[in-house]
Write an enzyme that holds these catalytic residues in place. Structure first.
Site, PDB file in Angstrom:
ATOM      1  N   GLU A   9     -55.282 -16.576   2.350  1.00 53.89           N
ATOM      2  CA  GLU A   9     -54.196 -17.282   3.041  1.00 53.89           C
ATOM      3  C   GLU A   9     -53.669 -16.558   4.262  1.00 53.89           C
ATOM      4  O   GLU A   9     -53.170 -17.187   5.192  1.00 53.89           O
ATOM      5  CB  GLU A   9     -53.036 -17.539   2.065  1.00 53.89           C
ATOM      6  CG  GLU A   9     -53.340 -18.639   1.072  1.00 53.89           C
ATOM      7  CD  GLU A   9     -52.161 -18.928   0.172  1.00 53.89           C
ATOM      8  OE1 GLU A   9     -51.031 -19.003   0.673  1.00 53.89           O
ATOM      9  OE2 GLU A   9     -52.371 -19.071  -1.046  1.00 53.89           O
ATOM     10  N   TYR A 295     -49.107  -9.331  -7.470  1.00 60.42           N
ATOM     11  CA  TYR A 295     -48.627 -10.615  -6.943  1.00 60.42           C
ATOM     12  C   TYR A 295     -47.146 -10.806  -7.244  1.00 60.42           C
ATOM     13  O   TYR A 295     -46.688 -10.554  -8.365  1.00 60.42           O
ATOM     14  CB  TYR A 295     -49.438 -11.756  -7.550  1.00 60.42           C
ATOM     15  CG  TYR A 295     -49.247 -13.066  -6.846  1.00 60.42           C
ATOM     16  CD1 TYR A 295     -49.427 -13.166  -5.463  1.00 60.42           C
ATOM     17  CD2 TYR A 295     -48.892 -14.209  -7.552  1.00 60.42           C
ATOM     18  CE1 TYR A 295     -49.248 -14.374  -4.811  1.00 60.42           C
ATOM     19  CE2 TYR A 295     -48.724 -15.421  -6.907  1.00 60.42           C
ATOM     20  CZ  TYR A 295     -48.898 -15.496  -5.536  1.00 60.42           C
ATOM     21  OH  TYR A 295     -48.722 -16.690  -4.882  1.00 60.42           O
TER      22      TYR A 295
END
Length: 741
Positions: A9, A295
């Site tokens: 991303e 994350y």
């Protein structure tokens, strides 16, 4: 030539992963979403089946073209984030690049370390269509609510307002709290304070009455008690001792990280998430890109066995075996998604101490917070000796409690000090004479309920099951951007506009702002993701119910819905009514014969019965009007500050006050003016344009230069915060990381 293309991303993540995968792989970035519902139309077909109509996002055409070119002849691995949003991006990319959804072309990981990335590319799976359907359902629900309710608000308030499904429920929480504050009636009471053994305390009881439950409400009673205590001698009535444990904390999940960073570091939630994203994707340390945390979007407290062992080894080596905690079994909260571990450092050996001077101040403080919390979570409880000394006068009428704590085993507080230990820990005996110093009496008022801060609102949203931790930053920032809420110090305060919009939505669209209903929709999304519910059925049921509600509201809608009595009297001596027009609120008499403007900057408050308006007074300038000679004043209008004649409207002289950009012109070095386009969009133009310079830009120039190519950096908003970006190399920077030109 590379045989495989990995798509992530963000460019920062691409750079970090490329380093681990080597020459057989090419890692590129989609730079977030590349496809979405159109901005200019509804974009959802509702005809038996509900179908979204997706378009390439404006400005992403070049990225899509590059990804199509790079993917030719290569095996493609979609490595977007391991959550609903990331799964949806992978699904969109698969569609755009003509990849089969049956193929195993999706890889996921929780941390960006060499071993984890190399293992991930060996175990691809197919795109999880259940996760995708859950995200699509959320997106379509939000589009239905926002697209259909917003025009209703425009009709009522005559301005481009908007409503959101989850944001409206969050606004309701803030407004309901504000109404409690407005309705609160403070009560007077009296407190008697003293200092005993150098510790401040207050009178606990008098003549057997518990003052914590029933404080002095009568000034005479309080003063009589105070005068008696002033004449008294005191002794130790009793001493209670106990050993207490303070449990080691849990590691961070998204919501608790947001709360702690807000409370401890004073970071807005949006800033915390932006910094955490950088720590996850990788930062430059000694010339090498290193991903420092796992994350950062997670509902889970779970820790992998590998991470537990690493932490145990570190603790044993640096603090001793006795500091190693036992494994805790923690039950996640209802609705928690357990796809990820808790937030933790990827390498426990990279301590905050080892990073001093190598990270920006904000990145360093956030990493320190995460590292210390994780290490603390893997350590033993701390142990204290608690001593409570009960002091009274000789007749036993007045009683003081003084509490002291001494830490006897550090435990997890070796890395995360709770500051529970008191400065003193006196040794005393029963009947020992005690000096009671600084005896004082004060008049107090009971406090209204507190306003929400970002930290407490996040906690409330999580408890109520509204939104997800990954959406909290957006929810809060959206309410602020819409001017429904303002920040006052750390508090989130609903504006008058926010209050009346919420009141309107509560009256006309009760389900949309109902907390239980909003939470139930989150549960439905979870059921879709787990394959236990049909997303089309849920959307149809919601839409049918919503359309009935919308039709009823539209058929009964009155143009003058907002008409509230104020405390401002008109020319006829009667109270004026507040109404809303195209340019915001104004005043009108009940019969409509008189109107009055409300100057920008005026304070508008609502006590539930009447609107109180504190009219803003224009600032008088030491300058005369060139038209009539009257003094000039500074006013605030729709487009900011301007100068006008104090005799307005008799004299119509006005002029703008130039507003300059923070940076100089990149072309000629002159000042850069901030202007508004015909559509109200801000742009920036050199003051020498068009005579000697042609600089003009939608972005505000800064006085910083790109470290890579020396080009001028520009300010831009990103996910609720501000970054500096280079238009040439596309890199983004934190202002605190750079030196001015």
């Amino acid at each position: 030539m590379a045989k495989k293309l990995v798509i992530v991303e963000s460019p920062a993540k691409a750079k970090t992963i490329q380093k681990y995968l080597g020459k057989d792989y090419e890692v590129s970035s989609s730079q977030g979403h590349v496809r979405d519902l159109p901005e200019s139309k509804f974009g959802v077909k509702i005809n038996g089946k509900i179908e979204p109509e997706f378009e390439i996002i404006e400005g992403k055409e070049k990225i899509v073209k590059e990804l199509k070119s790079l993917s030719k002849g290569k095996e493609v691995l979609l490595a977007t984030d391991n959550d609903r949003e990331g799964e949806a991006i992978a699904w969109h990319l698969a569609s755009i690049l003509d990849l089969s959804l049956e193929e195993k072309n999706r890889i996921v990981f929780n941390e960006i370390t060499e071993n984890v990335i190399k293992e991930a590319v060996k175990k691809p799976r197919s795109v999880d269509i259940k996760m995708v359907n859950s995200q699509l359902t959320r997106r379509i629900l939000d589009r239905i609510v926002g697209y259909e309710i917003s025009p209703v608000l425009w009709r009522i308030f005559k301005g481009k307002l908007s409503a959101g499904r989850v944001q409206s429920a969050a606004l309701r929480i803030l407004v309901d709290q504000e109404k409690k504050i407005i309705a609160f009636k403070p009560q007077k009471y009296y407190e008697i304070r003293a200092e005993i053994f150098n510790e401040k305390t207050k009178l606990e009881s008098f003549d057997g009455q518990d003052l914590g439950k029933k404080p002095f409400k009568d000034e005479k009673d309080a003063k009589e008690a105070f005068e008696y205590l002033k004449r008294s001698k005191f002794k130790v009535l009793n001493v209670k001792e106990e050993e207490i444990k303070i449990k080691s904390p849990l590691p961070f999940k998204t919501s608790t990280l947001q709360q702690s960073a807000s409370s401890i570091l004073n970071f807005p939630v949006s800033k915390t998430m932006k910094l955490a994203q950088q720590l996850y994707e990788g930062v430059e340390i000694d010339g090498e890109t290193v991903a420092l945390i796992t994350y950062m979007r997670t509902d889970s407290y779970r820790i992998s066995d590998v991470a537990k062992k690493s932490a145990k080894d570190y603790i044993q080596k640096n603090f001793g075996k006795e500091f190693c905690g036992e494994n805790k079994s923690v039950k996640n909260v209802h609705n928690a998604q357990d796809a990820h571990e808790a937030i933790r450092p990827t390498y426990v050996e990279i301590s905050p101490e080892s990073l001093k001077g190598k990270l920006s101040k904000d990145l360093f403080t956030l990493y320190s917070l995460i590292w210390k919390r994780f290490m603390a979570s893997q350590m033993t409880d701390s142990i204290y000796k608690k001593r409570t000394i009960i002091v009274s006068d000789e007749k036993g009428r007045g009683v003081f409690f003084v509490e002291f704590k001494k830490r006897i085993f550090d435990g997890f507080e070796k890395v995360e000090d709770t500051k529970t230990q008191t400065k003193y820990f006196p040794d005393v005996k029963i009947d020992q004479t005690v000096e009671v110093n600084s005896l004082s009496i004060s008049e107090e008022m009971t406090s209204p309920p507190p306003r929400y801060t970002e930290a407490t609102l996040v906690k409330k949203l999580e408890t109520a099951g509204i939104g997800r931790p990954s959406t909290y930053a957006t929810i809060i920032q959206t309410l602020i951007d819409r001017k429904y809420v303002e920040r006052e110090k750390r508090n989130l305060v609903p504006t008058f506009l926010g209050i009346i919009v919420s009141e309107f939505l509560s009256k006309e669209f009760p389900k949309i702002v109902d907390l239980k209903f909003t939470a139930s929709m989150e549960e439905e999304l979870d059921l879709i993701e787990s394959g236990k519910a049909d997303w089309q059925k849920i959307l149809k049921e919601f839409n049918e119910d919503f359309e009935k509600n919308l039709k009823s509201v539209k058929s009964n809608l009155k143009e003058s819905f907002i008409s509230m009595e104020t405390d401002i009297k008109g020319p006829d001596g009667n109270y004026m009514y507040l109404k809303y027009g195209r340019y915001g609120p104004y005043l009108e008499s009940k019969d409509g014969a008189h109107r009055m403007n409300i100057p920008s900057g005026s304070k508008i408050e609502y006590n539930g019965e009447q609107v109180h308006i504190e009219m803003a007074t224009p600032e008088l300038l030491d300058e005369k009007c060139p038209k009539c000679g009257a003094p000039l004043v500074k006013r605030v209008g729709r487009y900011g500050e301007f100068i006008s004649c104090s005799r307005y409207p008799e004299c119509d002289y006005t002029r703008t006050i130039p507003k300059y950009a923070r940076g100089k012109c990149p072309k000629c070095g002159g000042k850069v003016l901030e202007r508004k386009s015909k559509k109200g969009k801000t742009f920036f133009i050199c003051e020498n344009n068009p005579k000697r310079c042609d600089f003009i830009s939608w972005y505000e120039p800064s006085n910083y230069k790109c470290p890579d190519d020396g080009e001028t950096l520009y300010y831009k908003k990103k996910k609720g915060s501000e970054v500096l970006f280079c238009p040439t190399c596309k890199k983004e920077y934190e202002e605190s990381d750079l030196e001015k030109d």
